[in-house]
Design a protein around this motif. Structure first.
Motif, PDB file in Angstrom:
ATOM      1  N   ILE A  20       0.596  -1.431  -0.123  1.00 41.42           N
ATOM      2  CA  ILE A  20      -0.060  -0.061  -0.199  1.00 41.42           C
ATOM      3  C   ILE A  20       0.902   1.414   0.061  1.00 41.42           C
ATOM      4  O   ILE A  20       0.327   2.303  -0.289  1.00 41.42           O
ATOM      5  CB  ILE A  20      -0.916   0.056   1.214  1.00 41.42           C
ATOM      6  CG1 ILE A  20      -0.413  -0.480   2.578  1.00 41.42           C
ATOM      7  CG2 ILE A  20      -2.166  -0.742   0.976  1.00 41.42           C
ATOM      8  CD1 ILE A  20      -1.325   0.015   3.547  1.00 41.42           C
ATOM      9  N   GLU A  21       2.051   1.240   0.293  1.00 42.30           N
ATOM     10  CA  GLU A  21       2.989   2.310   0.412  1.00 42.30           C
ATOM     11  C   GLU A  21       4.350   1.878   0.108  1.00 42.30           C
ATOM     12  O   GLU A  21       4.856   0.984   0.577  1.00 42.30           O
ATOM     13  CB  GLU A  21       2.708   2.911   1.665  1.00 42.30           C
ATOM     14  CG  GLU A  21       2.965   4.368   1.838  1.00 42.30           C
ATOM     15  CD  GLU A  21       2.777   5.199   3.241  1.00 42.30           C
ATOM     16  OE1 GLU A  21       1.723   4.700   3.713  1.00 42.30           O
ATOM     17  OE2 GLU A  21       3.559   5.946   3.459  1.00 42.30           O
TER      18      GLU A  21
ATOM     19  N   TRP B 136       8.470  -1.456   2.360  1.00 48.33           N
ATOM     20  CA  TRP B 136       7.144  -1.199   1.926  1.00 48.33           C
ATOM     21  C   TRP B 136       6.353  -1.316   2.934  1.00 48.33           C
ATOM     22  O   TRP B 136       6.700  -2.284   3.893  1.00 48.33           O
ATOM     23  CB  TRP B 136       6.923  -2.330   0.700  1.00 48.33           C
ATOM     24  CG  TRP B 136       7.699  -2.031  -0.257  1.00 48.33           C
ATOM     25  CD1 TRP B 136       7.226  -1.482  -1.547  1.00 48.33           C
ATOM     26  CD2 TRP B 136       9.045  -2.693  -0.784  1.00 48.33           C
ATOM     27  NE1 TRP B 136       8.305  -1.491  -2.676  1.00 48.33           N
ATOM     28  CE2 TRP B 136       9.387  -2.372  -2.190  1.00 48.33           C
ATOM     29  CE3 TRP B 136      10.071  -3.491  -0.154  1.00 48.33           C
ATOM     30  CZ2 TRP B 136      10.657  -2.555  -2.671  1.00 48.33           C
ATOM     31  CZ3 TRP B 136      11.126  -4.059  -0.931  1.00 48.33           C
ATOM     32  CH2 TRP B 136      11.593  -3.479  -2.127  1.00 48.33           C
TER      33      TRP B 136
ATOM     34  N   ARG C 216      10.404   1.028  -6.325  1.00 48.87           N
ATOM     35  CA  ARG C 216       9.159   1.053  -6.846  1.00 48.87           C
ATOM     36  C   ARG C 216       9.039   0.321  -8.076  1.00 48.87           C
ATOM     37  O   ARG C 216       7.854  -0.198  -8.457  1.00 48.87           O
ATOM     38  CB  ARG C 216       8.756   2.619  -7.342  1.00 48.87           C
ATOM     39  CG  ARG C 216       7.292   2.626  -7.513  1.00 48.87           C
ATOM     40  CD  ARG C 216       6.529   4.183  -7.492  1.00 48.87           C
ATOM     41  NE  ARG C 216       5.769   4.577  -6.503  1.00 48.87           N
ATOM     42  CZ  ARG C 216       6.488   5.249  -5.653  1.00 48.87           C
ATOM     43  NH1 ARG C 216       7.364   6.054  -5.724  1.00 48.87           N
ATOM     44  NH2 ARG C 216       5.693   5.619  -4.567  1.00 48.87           N
TER      45      ARG C 216
ATOM     46  N   GLN D 271       5.398  -2.022  -6.552  1.00 55.92           N
ATOM     47  CA  GLN D 271       4.710  -0.879  -6.381  1.00 55.92           C
ATOM     48  C   GLN D 271       3.482  -1.039  -5.943  1.00 55.92           C
ATOM     49  O   GLN D 271       3.002  -2.037  -5.600  1.00 55.92           O
ATOM     50  CB  GLN D 271       4.410  -0.145  -7.749  1.00 55.92           C
ATOM     51  CG  GLN D 271       3.537  -0.810  -8.867  1.00 55.92           C
ATOM     52  CD  GLN D 271       3.593   0.027  -9.955  1.00 55.92           C
ATOM     53  OE1 GLN D 271       3.825   1.114 -10.132  1.00 55.92           O
ATOM     54  NE2 GLN D 271       2.970  -0.911 -10.987  1.00 55.92           N
ATOM     55  N   GLU D 272       2.649   0.124  -5.549  1.00 55.23           N
ATOM     56  CA  GLU D 272       1.294   0.371  -4.667  1.00 55.23           C
ATOM     57  C   GLU D 272       0.554  -0.557  -5.617  1.00 55.23           C
ATOM     58  O   GLU D 272       0.155  -0.403  -6.554  1.00 55.23           O
ATOM     59  CB  GLU D 272       0.847   1.809  -4.605  1.00 55.23           C
ATOM     60  CG  GLU D 272       1.506   2.599  -3.465  1.00 55.23           C
ATOM     61  CD  GLU D 272       2.853   3.331  -4.222  1.00 55.23           C
ATOM     62  OE1 GLU D 272       3.050   3.032  -5.498  1.00 55.23           O
ATOM     63  OE2 GLU D 272       3.256   4.249  -3.698  1.00 55.23           O
TER      64      GLU D 272
END
Lengths: 283, 302
Positions: free
Chosen positions: B93-94, B100, B136, B140-141
């Motif tokens: 989520i972030e 992460w 990322r 990634q998210e």
């Protein structure tokens, strides 16, 4: 909830092959569960569950003054409340735009006299009329909110009973209404033409109905079609994307086809509802 | 081809009733119920309980668990309480400085450190600043990962690791969410089911259904997603059926493990995949599965 690219790809290919993630085809609808007359102190109520979407609707009646430009008509108002229990996004003022959007679409879908006859709500021309307040509470959000809300509203209106007015005494500006003493002296509303909404979601090159929450995220744009019997009552596009004219026509066609089917199935269920003492989803 | 639209009324007469229990019934305590009387002082208070007027009372709805003097109530429905070594499925989520944040259905977001992932290519070295900038591109998210619990912090949040070729980013497939308590703990949580579906039963109640993974492929680090691959119809159908079967079992509060899922799949074959969304079909599949598991247990006992 945000999906990753691979999940979206999977959903996209599924729609292309006409076999969605839960095994439905593009026109398939998830099973619906309906309950009516569950709020004791309302004139009519319904709760509808479509997969994970849960909506509770209550109808209340008030005596009001008609609009000056429409002296022969009653009033119909919608109020949507997005409970923060439904999704954390609704916390604070989060659900307000969605609530306003829903209320607006419902208002415009019910505006036409062909869909819902407001003239029956008139008590005394230009002086007194019934005002129907439809309160919609969204308990859970699992995709396809518009369809669920429109069906629940229809069921709640079907369930509503308007007290019969026996006599009216007019004394100058004072108007006295005498309501029948018996609580069973009521009139049912006619909802045969009340619109049902169908959300048509464009995913990839195809259109689907009844999108789940994940499918809604993959869509590039969707159209909400309100169908009254077999006629369109309102068409609105929701979401960001825009649609090609040809896709637009296809989705309207699909929405109409499914809407007619949905309306037929729903009316059948409404007529088959038995007055059952032991109701209430909390029991 | 047009499917019928099913609308049922939820009146008492046709409401779905819970499955009859075949196994030993445990007493379920409700919040505020006295677990141990004040007269008995020979106990130690555990999770899910509190003391009032000398009585030990339950603070959650669940079953009693006793280890010597320690008495705790394990809730039937709760968020995930992680333990070291458990396999789980989570969603990023972030992306932060060196770690992460992962949603794992726990009370607090879990953490995946940059130092506890295998870098693509299987390189073993210290993580440099470049790696931090590349984070990322790895994950990634919104990405889904399978991971293992490395440690539990003092506040109860989890630290994860993916330092094994089994773990890493997940590709195409279906994620479903059930109660964590329904996933049976076992040694293996990665399953290749006989009907061409592979399954990750996360201990946190997140279940990942994906097309069969062939181990011949040199899968290093697990950061590659093949977005061009189109999954054939038969595998897609098997996956959708597995999904609906697991949801049917979960709806009827049945334990989820490889045998129960395979049984449910086999029992569901008389229905089409879309029919399995109907409550009647769901309960039928669950009942038949329960029956078969019961028969298997009897057989093993003899």
């Amino acid at each position: 909830m945000s999906l990753c690219d691979a999940e979206k790809t999977f959903i996209l290919h599924g729609v292309k092959e006409n076999f969605r993630v839960d095994g439905r085809d593009r026109e398939g609808y998830r099973p619906i569960e309906l309950e009516t007359n569950i709020v004791q102190h309302a004139f009519g109520s319904a709760r509808l569950r479509l997969a994970n979407t849960d909506v509770l609707v209550a109808v209340k009646l008030e005596i009001d003054v008609p609009f000056p430009e429409r002296p022969f008509e009653g009033k119909l108002e919608f109020f949507v409340d997005c409970s923060a229990n439904a999704t954390p996004d609704f916390e604070g003022r989060g659900g307000e735009t969605l609530a306003a959007e829903l209320a607006n679409i419902l208002t415009s879908a019910y505006r036409s006299p062909q869909t819902f006859n407001l003239k029956k709500l008139c008590i005394l021309k230009g002086r007194k009329c019934w005002k129907i307040c439809v309160d919609i509470l969204i308990l859970e959000c699992g995709g396809n909110l518009f369809d669920a809300v429109s069906l629940a509203v229809k069921a709640a209106l079907h369930n509503s009973q308007i007290p019969l007015i026996k006599s009216i005494n007019i004394d100058g500006d004072n108007i006295e209404l005498n309501v029948s003493d018996s609580v069973f002296d009521c009139e049912k509303l006619d909802v045969a033409n009340a619109p049902v909404m169908v959300t048509v979601c464009k995913i990839g090159d195809q259109c689907i109905v009844d999108p789940s929450l994940a499918e809604e995220q993959c869509s590039v744009g969707s159209v909400v079609v309100a169908i009254s019997q077999e006629y369109f009552s309102t068409v609105t596009s929701i979401g960001k994307g825009s649609l090609h004219p040809r896709t637009m026509c296809n989705s309207l066609e699909l929405g109409q086809k499914v809407g007619i089917r949905l309306n037929k199935a729903f009316m059948e269920t409404l007529h088959n509802i038995q007055p059952d003492e032991d109701v209430g989803f909390l029991k | 081809m047009s499917q019928k639209i099913h609308i049922r009324t939820a009146s008492a007469s046709n409401r779905i009733k819970p499955l009859p229990t075949t196994q030993k019934c445990y007493k379920i305590f409700t919040p505020g119920e006295v677990v141990i009387n004040a007269s008995n002082t020979n106990f130690v208070r555990g999770h899910g309980t509190y003391e009032e007027d000398g009585d030990l009372k339950a603070s959650v709805a669940g079953v009693k668990e006793q280890v010597n003097k320690l008495i705790s109530i394990r809730p039937l429905k709760s968020r995930y309480n992680g333990q070291v070594g458990e396999v789980l499925v989570g969603r990023i989520i972030e992306v932060q400085q060196k770690r992460w944040k992962v949603d794992t259905n726990a009370r607090l977001d879990s953490i995946l450190q940059l130092s506890s992932v295998n870098l693509p290519g299987g390189e073993l070295r210290r993580r440099s600043v470049e790696d931090q900038h590349m984070m990322r591109q790895y994950l990634q998210e919104g990405d889904l990962i399978s991971a293992e619990v490395q440690s539990v912090f003092s506040d109860g949040s989890l630290s994860l690791h993916t330092r094994s070729l089994r773990y890493g980013k997940l590709g195409q497939g279906i994620l479903i969410k059930v109660f964590p308590s329904l996933v049976k703990k076992s040694k293996i949580h990665f399953h290749n089911l006989p009907f061409g579906v592979s399954l990750i039963l996360g201990n946190n109640g997140y279940i990942w259904i994906s097309p069969p993974i062939d181990n011949k492929d040199e899968n290093v680090g697990g950061f590659i997603q093949n977005l061009d691959e189109v999954i054939p119809k038969d595998i897609r159908e098997a996956m959708a059926r597995t999904r609906n079967c697991i949801l049917a079992l979960a709806e009827n509060k049945m334990m989820l493990f490889d045998t129960s899922i395979v049984f449910a799949y086999e029992e569901s074959l008389k229905y089409s995949v879309a029919e399995l969304l109907l409550p009647e079909a769901m309960i039928d599949v669950a009942l038949l599965t329960q029956h078969r598991i019961h028969m298997l247990e009897d057989y093993e006992f003899q």
